[in-house]
Design a protein around this motif. Structure first.
Motif, PDB file in Angstrom:
ATOM      1  N   TYR A 450       0.847  -1.192   0.000  1.00  0.00           N
ATOM      2  CA  TYR A 450       0.000   0.000   0.000  1.00  0.00           C
ATOM      3  C   TYR A 450       0.876   1.234   0.000  1.00  0.00           C
ATOM      4  O   TYR A 450       1.786   1.365   0.820  1.00  0.00           O
ATOM      5  CB  TYR A 450      -0.915   0.025   1.220  1.00  0.00           C
ATOM      6  CG  TYR A 450      -1.758   1.284   1.290  1.00  0.00           C
ATOM      7  CD1 TYR A 450      -2.677   1.572   0.286  1.00  0.00           C
ATOM      8  CD2 TYR A 450      -1.614   2.195   2.333  1.00  0.00           C
ATOM      9  CE1 TYR A 450      -3.448   2.717   0.324  1.00  0.00           C
ATOM     10  CE2 TYR A 450      -2.381   3.349   2.386  1.00  0.00           C
ATOM     11  CZ  TYR A 450      -3.291   3.610   1.379  1.00  0.00           C
ATOM     12  OH  TYR A 450      -4.053   4.750   1.409  1.00  0.00           O
ATOM     13  N   GLN A 452       0.800   5.006   0.649  1.00  0.00           N
ATOM     14  CA  GLN A 452      -0.026   6.043   1.249  1.00  0.00           C
ATOM     15  C   GLN A 452       0.165   7.385   0.563  1.00  0.00           C
ATOM     16  O   GLN A 452      -0.776   8.178   0.460  1.00  0.00           O
ATOM     17  CB  GLN A 452       0.304   6.165   2.740  1.00  0.00           C
ATOM     18  CG  GLN A 452      -0.645   7.073   3.511  1.00  0.00           C
ATOM     19  CD  GLN A 452      -0.341   7.054   4.991  1.00  0.00           C
ATOM     20  OE1 GLN A 452       0.741   6.679   5.417  1.00  0.00           O
ATOM     21  NE2 GLN A 452      -1.312   7.458   5.792  1.00  0.00           N
ATOM     22  N   PHE A 457      -2.662   0.819  -4.313  1.00  0.00           N
ATOM     23  CA  PHE A 457      -2.129  -0.496  -3.996  1.00  0.00           C
ATOM     24  C   PHE A 457      -1.263  -0.939  -5.173  1.00  0.00           C
ATOM     25  O   PHE A 457      -1.561  -0.624  -6.332  1.00  0.00           O
ATOM     26  CB  PHE A 457      -3.251  -1.504  -3.759  1.00  0.00           C
ATOM     27  CG  PHE A 457      -3.989  -1.297  -2.460  1.00  0.00           C
ATOM     28  CD1 PHE A 457      -3.514  -1.849  -1.278  1.00  0.00           C
ATOM     29  CD2 PHE A 457      -5.149  -0.545  -2.410  1.00  0.00           C
ATOM     30  CE1 PHE A 457      -4.180  -1.651  -0.079  1.00  0.00           C
ATOM     31  CE2 PHE A 457      -5.829  -0.341  -1.224  1.00  0.00           C
ATOM     32  CZ  PHE A 457      -5.339  -0.902  -0.046  1.00  0.00           C
ATOM     33  N   ALA A 470      -6.560   3.305  -4.746  1.00  0.00           N
ATOM     34  CA  ALA A 470      -7.077   2.916  -3.436  1.00  0.00           C
ATOM     35  C   ALA A 470      -8.461   3.494  -3.173  1.00  0.00           C
ATOM     36  O   ALA A 470      -9.201   2.976  -2.339  1.00  0.00           O
ATOM     37  CB  ALA A 470      -6.111   3.373  -2.340  1.00  0.00           C
ATOM     38  N   CYS A 764      -2.353  -1.624   6.332  1.00  0.00           N
ATOM     39  CA  CYS A 764      -2.428  -0.192   6.046  1.00  0.00           C
ATOM     40  C   CYS A 764      -2.089   0.602   7.306  1.00  0.00           C
ATOM     41  O   CYS A 764      -2.234   0.113   8.428  1.00  0.00           O
ATOM     42  CB  CYS A 764      -3.823   0.173   5.535  1.00  0.00           C
ATOM     43  SG  CYS A 764      -4.299  -0.709   4.028  1.00  0.00           S
TER      44      CYS A 764
END
Length: 975
Positions: A450, A452, A457, A470, A764
């Protein structure tokens, strides 16, 4: 999220970068380059503040609008971060220019979503109907899912189901031969034209005749257009009289004609339109342009609002009777035309010259078609040769031959992708799409990460890397052909801009997440890469790799030599090294191998220590974040907790727990753990049967922290000596009394989360969501709340409409806006470094003028504008003077020619001394900039570079292109 929200977000995402590139004029590239420091100077590049100041000055946008300035600033900040993937906080000219070229060229299909595959003959769809004559036209109407077939010299048309090829209707349409057809969605009518001088309108459900329209001439083609800029929708028809007729689809009455050609007037600048029958009509709503192609070889562009001529495109030597528009992306919009020539022509509608030729056919083409919402272009010639092209690079993807003596027509169907070819019967070719749209990929999913920062993803497969939005769970990009061997593992860097990838033959390389460009290679291993890790601090950046060999290599990420990137090789293991992990709050790396040993190494001093060893093969190992404890799993199902570093239980086994799950026989059995991850006191485990378990290990970690080694205590004594508190020597029996199996509590269990072994678990950052990948080719997203594991989405090719992951968009937008406001405030005090002359170190006059233009007073800018206007007037005067001189020279030439002709004995050779080159040269003394070239943006130049790179190889490198882009001169207007 609603479907409309998905579409809106997709459009915003695609325009994010492209808008910046489109606002950058190519002529300003040379000016921008001067704002970057010399590569030999002390300055390494522009800071983000300097970059913003330069770009905000040179981009074409409304500089008086604060709102637009803020939007441009946000996009520029993201662009800077994307280009500065090495994370040094500055941007060099090489980085900036290379990024522009890579963005514009899309060098090969590894970075393409929806990589074009192959078409093959349909097995279950065949045309069983008997056709009286050869098929002359095939139309596909996507809203009706019907094929409408016209046979040569037939008054009938046939309607087929496009999915099954079943004959639905056989309509006696006209008294004469049916020539063309079109669907009018406003009234659900199908229009057909004939050589009986009528257009008939049929109900698309029952095929009952609704209306007959008489026309003055035979209409050879028809095209429906819905203009977003107008409330009226039109049906355009092209006739054998070279005139385009316009009909309102509401009342089916004629509203006008398009024609400017007069056969009795000699061709001059006042003539426009076609001089022969119309071959095809095309409506381009994005540009408010109607395009017509004629058998005279001309392509005419008309304004959709006024129906006035805009431009003519010339290049075809023979008739044009097929037009189509590709709008795969803002970077790949183009008009494609085909006809009796053996090539399809690719046009940019803003310029008059073709930009590319699709070569490869040996016979006249029967048409060209662009598959909607894809980058596919299909051409076919009369011999039955069909070619599939990629509009992103104009490369030929596939060629196949239809088993027929001659073909006359073809069409494309969608969303089910088919090529339907018409000859004595119809031939169907199906696209090789994934059979199961519920999979992440047709091949196993080895890892999921993941990101951020980019809110996406990333999944790893043996032959590709995929990025997924995402917010929606939809596929964004597919990066293929990254290596000649199968990919095996990947890790993301600390800034979340790059991927480090390893393959089955020991290669390690870096990939830009945003565009899939390979950036750097590292010293390779001799066997398959099993794991990677990344570590960085203020001064060092390291990439750590291990393989089926017994070595762990520590690479310098900033090394310029791929063959000498390895700084240190750890050879303490004796068998295949399987797993690596870095303790992010320290400088330590842990590794485990099939020899059952666990080693920790200091990444700065390279000091090694054997932590622990067992008799089984160890497959996974990781630090438990800020705690002085690691967890490892072996090949038979044991999970080990071991004290490390500053723990009083250093190198001691704290706890051993056997992993058990329900087997296929509903019996609880021991299974090997194939993946582990840790976050916030929770340990996530996945096994080879696809089961998921979550353990709460808070009590174990609290005991580890309680028995942490105390810090050094300095005491001032007479001799100034230091005293230290040392750890107790705990035995294994003492440890067994402190740590008990009951300290580990199972808080979550999901049986058969996957149908095969789980390859990776990614937690996550919010801690309540995690993703899993598996050998079953699927990747799922899970939520863990109140002791319950629930699936909230799947990364699948067909898109999961129930995707449930949510992102705090407001917080992200507020943070980005705050950053933009702070940077805009700092721009007032930002100074741009400029290059200096090597001779005396002084800034040249031209560069001083550049500084005055960028940062001078309002009066200076007004003076400069006045100077530019004066230069333009001088240029006009010089052009007029040259024209007068040319006319004078021409008159002298005519007079001399007349004089010599009256001299009967004069040798004819003397006359040749006075040819017209003398006055022609007057016009060629100075280059002129065409008005259309002034409107060229940098993307047009990239397109030019791309086609020349493919066809002739003029520019062999990026540097050659940049030299042309910045220093090249414009073409002469009169050359």
């Amino acid at each position: 999220m609603k479907n409309q929200d998905y579409e809106d977000y997709d459009q915003d995402y695609e325009k994010k970068e492209i808008d910046i590139m489109e606002k950058l004029h190519k002529k300003k590239m040379a000016v921008i380059e001067r704002c970057f420091p010399d590569k030999n100077s002390k300055g390494q590049g522009l800071t983000i503040q300097q970059f913003l100041k330069v770009m905000l000055e040179h981009l074409d946008y409304n500089k008086d609008s604060k709102e637009e300035t803020k939007k441009i600033t946000l996009a520029l900040i993201e662009l800077f971060k994307e280009i500065d993937v090495n994370g040094d906080g500055t941007m060099e000219w090489v980085e900036f220019s290379n990024h522009i070229i890579e963005l514009g060229l899309l060098r090969n299909d590894r970075s393409f979503k929806d990589v074009i595959k192959s078409y093959h003959p349909a097995e279950n769809i065949k045309d069983e109907q008997k056709h009286e004559t050869v098929i002359d036209r095939v139309y596909f109407f996507d809203r009706l899912k019907m094929l409408l077939v016209l046979e040569k010299e037939s008054p009938k048309f046939k309607v087929y189901n496009s999915n099954t090829s079943e004959l639905i209707w056989n309509v006696n349409a006209h008294k004469g031969y049916v020539l063309s057809a079109e669907f009018i969605p406003d009234q659900n009518l199908i229009a057909s034209s004939s050589n009986d001088l009528t257009i008939n309108f049929w109900d698309s459900s029952s095929f009952n005749l609704k209306q007959i329209l008489s026309v003055p001439e035979i209409q050879l083609c028809m095209r429906y257009a819905r203009w977003s800029s107008s409330q009226s929708n039109f049906l355009y028809t092209g006739g054998s009289d070279s005139i385009i007729h316009i009909y309102d689809t509401y009342d089916l009455k004629e509203r006008g004609t398009l024609s400017g050609w007069n056969p009795f007037i000699k061709r001059d600048s006042q003539q426009y339109g076609h001089s022969s029958p119309i071959g095809d009509i095309l409506a381009i709503d994005q540009q408010n342009t109607l395009v017509t192609g004629g058998l005279d070889g001309n392509i005419c562009l008309w304004d959709s609002a006024t129906h006035q001529p805009k431009k003519e495109l010339r290049g075809h030597e023979k008739g044009v009777y097929s037009l189509d528009w590709s709008d795969w992306s803002p970077m790949n919009q183009c008009l494609i035309s085909a006809g009796l020539d053996h090539e399809a022509f690719v046009w940019n509608t803003y310029v008059k010259e073709k930009i590319f030729l699709l070569r490869g056919h040996n016979h006249p083409l029967v048409g060209v078609k662009c598959l909607p919402r894809t980058s596919q272009v299909v051409t076919a010639d009369i011999s039955g040769m069909v070619k599939v092209w990629d509009v992103r690079n104009f490369l030929q993807i596939q060629t196949f031959n239809v088993p027929a003596d001659e073909i006359q027509a073809f069409t494309l169907t969608y969303p089910k992708k088919q090529i339907v070819v018409g000859a004595r019967k119809m031939f169907f070719y199906e696209y090789d799409e994934p059979k199961d749209q519920m999979l992440t990929d047709e091949k196993m999913c080895l890892k999921v990460l993941y990101n951020q920062t980019l809110t996406c993803f990333i999944t790893l497969h043996p032959d590709s890397v995929k990025t997924w939005d995402a917010r929606t769970g939809k596929l964004q990009q597919v990066y293929r052909e990254l290596s000649v061997a199968e990919l095996t593992t990947m890790i993301i860097d600390a800034r979340q801009r790059k991927l480090f990838i390893g393959d089955a033959e020991g290669r390690i390389f870096t990939v830009n997440i945003k565009n899939g460009a390979k950036m750097k290679k590292f010293e390779r291993h001799h066997k398959m890469i099993t794991d990677l890790a990344h570590w960085s601090n203020d001064t060092n950046r390291r990439v750590i790799s291990c393989s089926r060999e017994d070595t762990v290599n520590i690479h310098d990420e900033d090394s310029q030599d791929a063959h000498k990137s390895c700084r240190y090789k750890m050879k303490q293991h004796h068998l295949s090294v399987n797993s690596l992990h870095v303790k992010q709050d320290s400088e330590h790396l842990v590794s485990c191998a099939d020899d059952g040993a666990i080693f920790i190494i200091d990444l700065v001093s390279y000091r090694q220590e054997l932590v622990w060893k067992c008799q089984y093969e160890l497959k996974k190992v990781m630090f438990l974040e800020s705690h002085n404890c690691i967890v490892s799993v072996d090949s038979i199902g044991n999970v080990y907790f071991i004290g490390v570093l500053e723990s009083k239980f250093k190198s001691k086994l704290l706890l051993q727990k056997t992993y058990k799950a329900i087997s296929l026989t509903n019996q609880e059995e021991t299974f090997p753990v194939t993946s582990i991850n840790y976050h916030d006191d929770l340990l996530y485990l996945g096994d080879e049967l696809g089961n998921l378990k979550i353990w709460n290990i808070k009590q174990v970690l609290e005991k580890v922290d309680l028995h942490q080694v105390e810090q050094k205590i300095k005491t001032r004594k007479n001799n100034d000596a230091d005293t230290f508190v040392t750890a107790m020597d705990y035995g294994q029996e003492d440890i067994a009394q402190i740590f008990v199996i009951g300290d580990i509590k199972e808080v979550g269990y999901q049986r058969k989360a996957h149908q095969d072994g789980i390859t990776y678990i990614e937690v996550c950052k919010d801690g309540s969501h995690f993703a899993t990948s598996s050998f079953d080719c699927c990747c799922y997203l899970w939520a863990f709340r109140n002791g319950q594991i629930s699936k909230i989405g799947a990364l699948i090719l067909g898109h999961d409409v129930n995707w449930g992951y949510r992102i705090d968009e407001k917080s992200r937008a507020d943070a980005a806006e705050q950053e933009a406001n702070e940077l805009l405030e700092e721009l007032k005090d930002t100074i741009i470094p400029t290059k200096v002359e090597k001779s005396d170190g002084q800034i040249s006059s031209s560069k001083q003028q550049l500084l005055d233009r960028l940062y001078g007073s309002k009066q200076q800018k007004e003076q400069q504008q006045q100077q530019i206007q004066t230069e333009k007037e001088d240029k006009k005067e010089k052009a007029l003077s040259r024209a007068k001189n040319a006319l004078k020279t021409y008159e002298q030439f005519k007079q001399k020619q007349f004089t010599y002709q009256n001299q009967q004995n004069q040798n004819d050779q003397d006359i040749k001394k006075y040819d017209d080159s003398e006055y022609k040269d007057v016009f060629q003394q100075q280059d002129y900039d065409e008005e259309e070239e002034d409107n060229y943006n940098i993307l047009t130049d990239l397109q030019e570079f791309k086609q020349q790179q493919l066809s002739s190889g003029v520019y062999s490198s990026k540097n050659a292109f940049k030299t042309k882009l910045i220093k090249g001169h414009h073409k002469s207007k009169f050359s």
